[in-house]
Each structure stands twice: as C-alpha cells, then as structure tokens.
Design an enzyme around this catalytic site. Structure first.
Site, PDB file in Angstrom:
ATOM      1  N   GLY A   6      -4.021  44.352-102.263  1.00 19.71           N
ATOM      2  CA  GLY A   6      -3.535  45.656-102.913  1.00 19.71           C
ATOM      3  C   GLY A   6      -2.082  45.455-103.308  1.00 19.71           C
ATOM      4  O   GLY A   6      -1.648  44.899-102.534  1.00 19.71           O
ATOM      5  N   ARG A  67      -8.723  40.314-106.237  1.00 15.02           N
ATOM      6  CA  ARG A  67      -9.122  39.550-104.957  1.00 15.02           C
ATOM      7  C   ARG A  67     -10.254  38.569-105.652  1.00 15.02           C
ATOM      8  O   ARG A  67     -10.935  38.810-106.472  1.00 15.02           O
ATOM      9  CB  ARG A  67      -9.908  40.786-104.240  1.00 15.02           C
ATOM     10  N   ASP A  98      -2.530  41.045 -94.868  1.00 10.99           N
ATOM     11  CA  ASP A  98      -3.124  40.146 -93.970  1.00 10.99           C
ATOM     12  C   ASP A  98      -4.127  38.875 -94.552  1.00 10.99           C
ATOM     13  O   ASP A  98      -4.308  37.922 -94.177  1.00 10.99           O
ATOM     14  CB  ASP A  98      -3.703  40.778 -92.669  1.00 10.99           C
ATOM     15  N   THR A 121       2.488  45.293 -98.539  1.00  6.49           N
ATOM     16  CA  THR A 121       1.484  46.276 -98.309  1.00  6.49           C
ATOM     17  C   THR A 121       1.919  47.764 -98.266  1.00  6.49           C
ATOM     18  O   THR A 121       2.770  47.695 -97.338  1.00  6.49           O
ATOM     19  CB  THR A 121       0.253  45.827 -97.450  1.00  6.49           C
ATOM     20  N   ASP A 123       0.286  49.828 -96.467  1.00  9.04           N
ATOM     21  CA  ASP A 123      -0.300  49.967 -94.960  1.00  9.04           C
ATOM     22  C   ASP A 123       0.541  49.873 -93.892  1.00  9.04           C
ATOM     23  O   ASP A 123       0.265  50.178 -92.676  1.00  9.04           O
ATOM     24  CB  ASP A 123      -1.813  49.438 -94.752  1.00  9.04           C
ATOM     25  N   ASP A 125       0.722  47.217 -91.970  1.00  2.92           N
ATOM     26  CA  ASP A 125       0.029  46.705 -90.818  1.00  2.92           C
ATOM     27  C   ASP A 125       0.272  45.537 -90.452  1.00  2.92           C
ATOM     28  O   ASP A 125      -0.849  44.742 -90.155  1.00  2.92           O
ATOM     29  CB  ASP A 125      -1.375  46.960 -91.102  1.00  2.92           C
ATOM     30  N   ARG A 167      -6.806  51.971 -94.687  1.00  2.00           N
ATOM     31  CA  ARG A 167      -8.173  51.481 -94.185  1.00  2.00           C
ATOM     32  C   ARG A 167      -8.231  51.205 -92.880  1.00  2.00           C
ATOM     33  O   ARG A 167      -9.088  51.489 -92.078  1.00  2.00           O
ATOM     34  CB  ARG A 167      -8.773  50.476 -94.811  1.00  2.00           C
TER      35      ARG A 167
HETATM   36  P1  ADP Z   1      -4.688  41.745 -98.561  1.00  4.14           P
HETATM   37  O1  ADP Z   1      -3.548  40.721 -98.707  1.00  4.14           O
HETATM   38  O2  ADP Z   1      -4.236  43.283 -99.321  1.00  4.14           O
HETATM   39  O3  ADP Z   1      -4.972  42.062 -97.037  1.00  4.14           O
HETATM   40  P2  ADP Z   1      -7.310  41.170 -99.082  1.00  4.14           P
HETATM   41  O4  ADP Z   1      -7.808  41.383 -97.963  1.00  4.14           O
HETATM   42  O5  ADP Z   1      -8.251  41.863-100.177  1.00  4.14           O
HETATM   43  O6  ADP Z   1      -5.948  41.894 -99.450  1.00  4.14           O
HETATM   44  O7  ADP Z   1      -7.481  39.635 -99.515  1.00  4.14           O
HETATM   45  C1  ADP Z   1      -6.907  39.201-100.832  1.00  4.14           C
HETATM   46  C2  ADP Z   1      -7.380  37.819-101.102  1.00  4.14           C
HETATM   47  O8  ADP Z   1      -6.934  36.843-100.028  1.00  4.14           O
HETATM   48  C3  ADP Z   1      -9.067  37.840-101.150  1.00  4.14           C
HETATM   49  O9  ADP Z   1      -9.670  38.047-102.175  1.00  4.14           O
HETATM   50  C4  ADP Z   1      -9.242  35.973-101.143  1.00  4.14           C
HETATM   51  O10 ADP Z   1      -8.829  35.457-102.292  1.00  4.14           O
HETATM   52  C5  ADP Z   1      -7.901  35.820 -99.914  1.00  4.14           C
HETATM   53  N1  ADP Z   1      -8.497  35.725 -98.863  1.00  4.14           N
HETATM   54  C6  ADP Z   1      -8.728  36.826 -97.895  1.00  4.14           C
HETATM   55  N2  ADP Z   1      -9.110  36.393 -96.598  1.00  4.14           N
HETATM   56  C7  ADP Z   1      -9.389  35.007 -96.976  1.00  4.14           C
HETATM   57  C8  ADP Z   1     -10.125  34.127 -95.879  1.00  4.14           C
HETATM   58  N3  ADP Z   1     -10.424  34.425 -94.563  1.00  4.14           N
HETATM   59  N4  ADP Z   1     -10.289  32.775 -96.322  1.00  4.14           N
HETATM   60  C9  ADP Z   1      -9.507  32.594 -97.632  1.00  4.14           C
HETATM   61  N5  ADP Z   1      -9.202  33.268 -98.559  1.00  4.14           N
HETATM   62  C10 ADP Z   1      -9.082  34.578 -98.343  1.00  4.14           C
HETATM   63  O1  F6P Z   2      -3.241  48.462-100.067  1.00  2.00           O
HETATM   64  C1  F6P Z   2      -4.042  48.832 -98.986  1.00  2.00           C
HETATM   65  C2  F6P Z   2      -5.135  49.781 -99.404  1.00  2.00           C
HETATM   66  O2  F6P Z   2      -4.233  50.861 -99.991  1.00  2.00           O
HETATM   67  C3  F6P Z   2      -5.771  50.508 -98.223  1.00  2.00           C
HETATM   68  O3  F6P Z   2      -5.049  51.664 -97.699  1.00  2.00           O
HETATM   69  C4  F6P Z   2      -6.913  50.900 -98.969  1.00  2.00           C
HETATM   70  O4  F6P Z   2      -7.932  51.295 -98.359  1.00  2.00           O
HETATM   71  C5  F6P Z   2      -7.163  49.800-100.014  1.00  2.00           C
HETATM   72  O5  F6P Z   2      -5.979  49.198-100.422  1.00  2.00           O
HETATM   73  C6  F6P Z   2      -7.770  50.164-101.113  1.00  2.00           C
HETATM   74  O6  F6P Z   2      -7.606  49.227-102.175  1.00  2.00           O
HETATM   75  P1  F6P Z   2      -8.675  48.914-103.605  1.00  2.00           P
HETATM   76  O7  F6P Z   2      -8.974  50.161-104.015  1.00  2.00           O
HETATM   77  O8  F6P Z   2      -7.643  48.116-104.417  1.00  2.00           O
HETATM   78  O9  F6P Z   2      -9.683  48.060-102.873  1.00  2.00           O
END
Ligand code: ADP
Ligand code: F6P
Length: 318
Positions: A6, A67, A98, A121, A123, A125, A167
C-alpha cells in the site's frame, strides 16, 4: 530502490532522499517500477538528481507500487535476482510494509543480497519506529474528515460510526478517535465488547447526550462500521445512526511536515547504512534517534497499544 504494498504519503520524500544521498556518495541509484513486479520483469531505470525534483510534497509514489504474485515463488525471485545482478546492483532499499519486508528478507536469505527496509505504511504496524512514513498524514486526513462529520452529527443529533483503515492494526483508529473526541474506539488490539458499547450509548442517551461518535478500525475483530451499525440499529432503533467509511482518501494527499522529515531522515540513513555494510535492517526513528531493527523483528514483533490510552478514552468521552 522500490516502493511496494500500500502506498503512503511521504514515500516520494523517501525516494528523493535515497537518490540524492546515493548520488552525493558517488553511487549509481536505480529505481524499480511497481515494486517486485518491476524487479521480476526488469522494469528498472537509473535515477538522476532531477528524477526526484519537485516530488517531496507529493503523495503516492513516482516509482509506483504493486503487489506481485510471482515474487512469492522461488522462480520469480530467481528472475528478480538475475535482473539485479545483470545491472550490477549491489544493494536494495525497500520502502513498504511488513509484506514488502518479508519479500526483501527472502532475497537476503536466499541470495545473500543486502537489503534495507524503510517503514512506509499508513497503518504504523511495524516494530522499530515510533512512526511510519504516511501515518501522520493519514491520521490528519482522518481527523479532518471526522471533524466535518461531527459538524453534521451535531446539527442532527446523530450517532456516527466512522470506519478508518487498518486491516490488522488500530493505530489510525486510536489516534484519530482520541484526537476527535470519539466516545468509543474499536480496534483489533483490544477485544470489542459490543454490550459495553451499547450500554455506554444508552447511558449517554439518558443524559440527553445524543451526538456520539464511534471510530472503528476496518480490521476490528467484531467487524467494520457496517457490522457495528447493524447491532446498534437492532438494539437502539430510536437512535439516528449513520455510517461513514473513509477508505482510500486516507492514503493520498500531500505529506505532512512530520512525514516529509521522517522520510528524509530514514532515506538518508538507509544509504549511509548500506555503505557502512549494515543491512537486513529496517531504519526507523525511536525517541527521535535513528534506530536499526533487524528486518525479521520489525516484521514479527508488534508494539503494544498503551492501556492508558484506552483508559483515557473512556474518561475523556464521558
Ligand atoms: P505491505 O508491504 O504493504 O505489507 P503486501 O503484504 O501486499 O504489502 O506485500 C507487498 C509485496 O511484497 C507482495 O505483493 C509480494 O510481491 C511481496 N511479498 C509479500 N510477502 C511475501 C512473501 N512471503 N514472500 C515473497 N514475497 C512477498
Ligand atoms: O496501506 C495499508 C492499508 O491501507 C490497509 O489499512 C488496508 O486494509 C489496505 O491497505 C488496503 O489496500 P488495498 O486497497 O491497496 O488492497
């Protein structure tokens, strides 16, 4: 460098900081477009000082965010790593949350590739930084919106249930709720007792306190604003109840001063840290001092919500 997950206001300020610091130290700096998607698909370009001109004040991210499912697979990560090697890239700075850090950690453990995380982020978090890039802007956007909702709530003597983002985390709800004088704040970190919420509303109704505000995090275990409103309408049908879901408005807009400075500081120290050979860490700020937290700890550990804050909410909203 890439931005992933995000987006968060202030990511551009961090990009600017990384580019300008890297160039100052004589490094070549590359931007990877759309997070890991660009790494897997070799969408990578060299950045100059002018690539980051006039962006410190802009929300979103000039590197785009995405993503990437392919990066979850070993084959996808191998492709990504090969692209980095091909270009002679020697270190990676990931601005994200994360999930993005988990991806970075895989590059590090599977290929020994040096990575640094910057907390990006809304959030808040991640463990290892008092604030994350984007949180302050998002919370101020939420406050601005909730203040406006309060005006109309007051005019009609209504109960408003406002849902903010988060979330898995309640920081946006907690901070925006306290700052707008919410009567109830519902967050995933503390169990929601709906009977208590109903009881507190009834008690306020008896006192003719009809303008009430509940701020709920989208990830509250009881449910979001719609679920809370359903129960309130069943149990207190006489109350004039409205729902407002703030949504992605919280992700956009010009970053606040706090986010611009946080992003600039951690970006600057991320580059210096890579040069000094300190990596696999998240660069954050704790008590106004730069803090380096191992990535796996930044991902795994959670800051505890201060119980005093929750106690205070009850007293101040009485
Ligand atoms: P955020 O960084 O906001 O928590 P996401 O959880 O959507 O965002 O993760 C962003 C991207 O990081 C994912 O689309 C993927 O490409 C990569 N990623 C997340 N978790 C993993 C994982 N367990 N192994 C490899 N790549 C990951
Ligand atoms: O960036 C974190 C966050 O804003 C969460 O609080 C929310 O659930 C999520 O992203 C939504 O992201 P998207 O609509 O891009 O999947």
């Amino acid at each position: 460098m890439l931005t992933s997950g995000g987006d968060a206001p202030g990511m551009n300020a961090a990009i600017r900081s990384v580019v300008r610091t890297g160039l100052y130290y004589g490094l070549e700096v590359y931007g990877i477009v759309r997070g890991y998607h660009g790494m897997v698909n070799d969408d990578i370009f060299q950045m100059e000082s002018k690539s980051v001109a006039n962006i410190i004040q802009r929300g979103g991210t000039i590197l785009k965010s995405a993503r990437c499912m392919e990066f979850f697979t070993p084959e996808g990560r191998q492709k990504a790593y090969d692209n980095l090697l091909k270009r002679g890239i020697e270190g990676l700075i990931v601005i994200g949350g994360d999930g993005s850090f988990t991806g970075a950690l895989k590059l590090s453990t599977e290929f020994g590739f040096p990575v640094i995380g910057l907390p990006g982020t809304i959030d808040k978090d991640l463990y290892g930084s008092d604030f994350t890039i984007g949180f302050d802007t998002a919370v101020n956007t939420a406050i601005d919106a909730i203040d406006k909702i309060r005006d109309t709530a007051d005019a009609h003597d209504r109960l408003f249930i406002v849902e903010v983002m988060g979330r898995h985390a309640g920081y946006l709800a907690l901070h925006s709720g306290i700052a707008t004088g919410a009567e109830n704040i519902l967050i995933p970190e503390s169990e929601t007792h709906i009977d208590d919420v109903i009881a507190s509303l009834s008690e306020k109704e008896k006192r003719k306190k009809l303008v009430n505000l509940i701020v709920v995090a989208e990830g509250d275990e009881f449910g979001g604003a719609m679920e809370v409103a359903k129960v309130v309408r069943e149990r207190l049908p006489q109350m004039d109840t409205r729902v407002s879901i703030l949504g992605h408005i919280q992700r956009g807009g010009a970053p606040t001063c706090i986010d611009r400075i946080l992003a600039s500081r951690v970006g600057f120290h991320a580059v210096e840290s890579l040069i000094q050979g300190r990596f696999n860490v998240m660069v954050g700020i704790i008590n106004d001092k730069i803090a380096y937290t191992p990535l796996e700890i930044a991902i795994r550990e959670k800051d505890k919500i201060n119980e005093d804050w929750l106690r205070m909410v009850k007293i101040l909203s009485s």
